[in-house]
Design a protein around this motif. Sequence first.
Motif, short mmCIF file in Angstrom:
data_model
loop_
_atom_site.label_atom_id
_atom_site.label_comp_id
_atom_site.label_asym_id
_atom_site.label_seq_id
_atom_site.Cartn_x
_atom_site.Cartn_y
_atom_site.Cartn_z
N ALA A 135 25.17 -50.38 -17.37
CA ALA A 135 23.76 -50.55 -17.01
C ALA A 135 23.18 -51.85 -17.58
O ALA A 135 22.34 -52.49 -16.94
N TRP A 136 23.62 -52.24 -18.77
CA TRP A 136 23.11 -53.48 -19.36
C TRP A 136 23.39 -54.66 -18.42
O TRP A 136 22.50 -55.45 -18.11
N TYR A 137 24.62 -54.77 -17.96
CA TYR A 137 24.99 -55.87 -17.06
C TYR A 137 24.25 -55.77 -15.74
O TYR A 137 23.78 -56.78 -15.20
N ASP A 138 24.13 -54.55 -15.22
CA ASP A 138 23.43 -54.36 -13.94
C ASP A 138 21.99 -54.84 -14.02
O ASP A 138 21.44 -55.31 -13.03
N GLY A 139 21.37 -54.73 -15.19
CA GLY A 139 19.97 -55.10 -15.35
C GLY A 139 19.74 -56.59 -15.61
O GLY A 139 18.59 -57.03 -15.66
N LEU A 140 20.78 -57.36 -15.76
CA LEU A 140 20.64 -58.79 -16.03
C LEU A 140 20.27 -59.57 -14.76
O LEU A 140 20.67 -59.19 -13.66
N ARG A 141 19.56 -60.65 -14.96
CA ARG A 141 19.31 -61.60 -13.86
C ARG A 141 20.57 -62.45 -13.73
O ARG A 141 20.94 -63.17 -14.65
N LYS A 142 21.20 -62.36 -12.55
CA LYS A 142 22.45 -63.07 -12.32
C LYS A 142 22.24 -64.10 -11.21
O LYS A 142 21.40 -63.91 -10.34
N PRO A 143 23.03 -65.17 -11.23
CA PRO A 143 22.88 -66.21 -10.20
C PRO A 143 23.36 -65.72 -8.83
O PRO A 143 24.11 -64.75 -8.72
N SER A 144 22.93 -66.43 -7.81
CA SER A 144 23.28 -66.06 -6.44
C SER A 144 24.77 -66.15 -6.16
O SER A 144 25.27 -65.49 -5.24
N PHE A 145 25.49 -66.94 -6.94
CA PHE A 145 26.93 -67.11 -6.71
C PHE A 145 27.78 -66.06 -7.46
O PHE A 145 28.99 -66.18 -7.50
N THR A 146 27.14 -65.03 -8.01
CA THR A 146 27.89 -63.97 -8.68
C THR A 146 28.72 -63.21 -7.65
O THR A 146 28.18 -62.70 -6.67
N PRO A 147 30.04 -63.15 -7.86
CA PRO A 147 30.87 -62.40 -6.91
C PRO A 147 30.54 -60.90 -6.96
O PRO A 147 30.05 -60.40 -7.97
N PRO A 148 30.85 -60.19 -5.87
CA PRO A 148 30.68 -58.73 -5.91
C PRO A 148 31.56 -58.13 -7.02
O PRO A 148 32.60 -58.71 -7.37
N ARG A 149 31.15 -57.01 -7.54
CA ARG A 149 31.85 -56.42 -8.68
C ARG A 149 33.33 -56.14 -8.42
O ARG A 149 34.16 -56.29 -9.31
N TRP A 150 33.68 -55.75 -7.19
CA TRP A 150 35.07 -55.41 -6.87
C TRP A 150 35.99 -56.63 -6.99
O TRP A 150 37.20 -56.48 -7.16
N VAL A 151 35.44 -57.84 -6.91
CA VAL A 151 36.27 -59.05 -6.97
C VAL A 151 36.87 -59.24 -8.36
O VAL A 151 38.01 -59.71 -8.49
N PHE A 152 36.15 -58.84 -9.40
CA PHE A 152 36.60 -59.10 -10.77
C PHE A 152 37.95 -58.44 -11.09
O PHE A 152 38.86 -59.13 -11.57
N PRO A 153 38.14 -57.14 -10.86
CA PRO A 153 39.45 -56.57 -11.19
C PRO A 153 40.58 -57.12 -10.31
O PRO A 153 41.71 -57.28 -10.79
N SER A 174 24.58 -69.19 -16.84
CA SER A 174 23.38 -68.79 -16.10
C SER A 174 22.78 -67.51 -16.66
O SER A 174 21.56 -67.42 -16.84
N ILE A 175 23.62 -66.54 -16.94
CA ILE A 175 23.13 -65.28 -17.50
C ILE A 175 22.51 -65.51 -18.88
O ILE A 175 21.44 -64.99 -19.18
N TRP A 176 23.14 -66.33 -19.69
CA TRP A 176 22.62 -66.66 -21.02
C TRP A 176 21.24 -67.31 -20.91
O TRP A 176 20.30 -66.94 -21.63
N GLN A 177 21.12 -68.24 -20.01
CA GLN A 177 19.86 -68.98 -19.86
C GLN A 177 18.73 -68.14 -19.23
O GLN A 177 17.57 -68.31 -19.56
N ASN A 178 19.09 -67.24 -18.34
CA ASN A 178 18.08 -66.49 -17.59
C ASN A 178 17.77 -65.12 -18.15
O ASN A 178 16.96 -64.38 -17.55
N ASN A 179 18.35 -64.76 -19.27
CA ASN A 179 18.13 -63.43 -19.84
C ASN A 179 17.92 -63.51 -21.36
O ASN A 179 18.52 -62.75 -22.11
N ARG A 180 17.07 -64.38 -21.79
CA ARG A 180 16.85 -64.55 -23.23
C ARG A 180 15.93 -63.48 -23.75
O ARG A 180 15.05 -63.00 -23.16
#
Length: 146
Positions: free
Chosen positions: A24-42, A140-146
């Motif tokens: 939930a913490w990650y889901d609540g972050l402001r992420k950039p538009s170029f964030t891949p869908p979650r399924w791409v990571f694994p 981007s996450i670091w900068q946009n979620n201080r």
Amino acid sequence: MIFLSLILACAAAAATGILFPPGAWYDGLRKPSFTPPRWVFPVAWTTLYLLIAWAGARLAVLPGAGLAMGLWAAQVALNTLWTPVFFGAHRTGAAMAVIALLWLVVTALVVQAFGLDIWTGVMLLPYLGWLTLASALNFSIWQNNR
């Protein structure tokens, strides 16, 4: 046998994703538009870990590969560290420092690999590309979620 040892090291790094899932913490972050869908990571990481282990196994048997293998060990250690810092401790700035160092180590590894065996260098390029994207995401996450 070398490949098996190196894939186990990569599996240990991958296991941090199970121990410290985005949640939930990650889901609540402001992420950039170029964030891949979650399924791409694994999918991406499974492919990358196989390539990383294979590249390491190729390097391990080459004469003069001591520095390259030292860099290989350093990258897997830093790779393992990033997930608990980012997802576990929620320290996006500290995670940025880890991934920046990881990027530098992998860049040096790629340079060393190309000097020893061109195909091994080629195998590591997708990792460097993915780390570049991951670094941009982390920043981007670091900068946009201080």
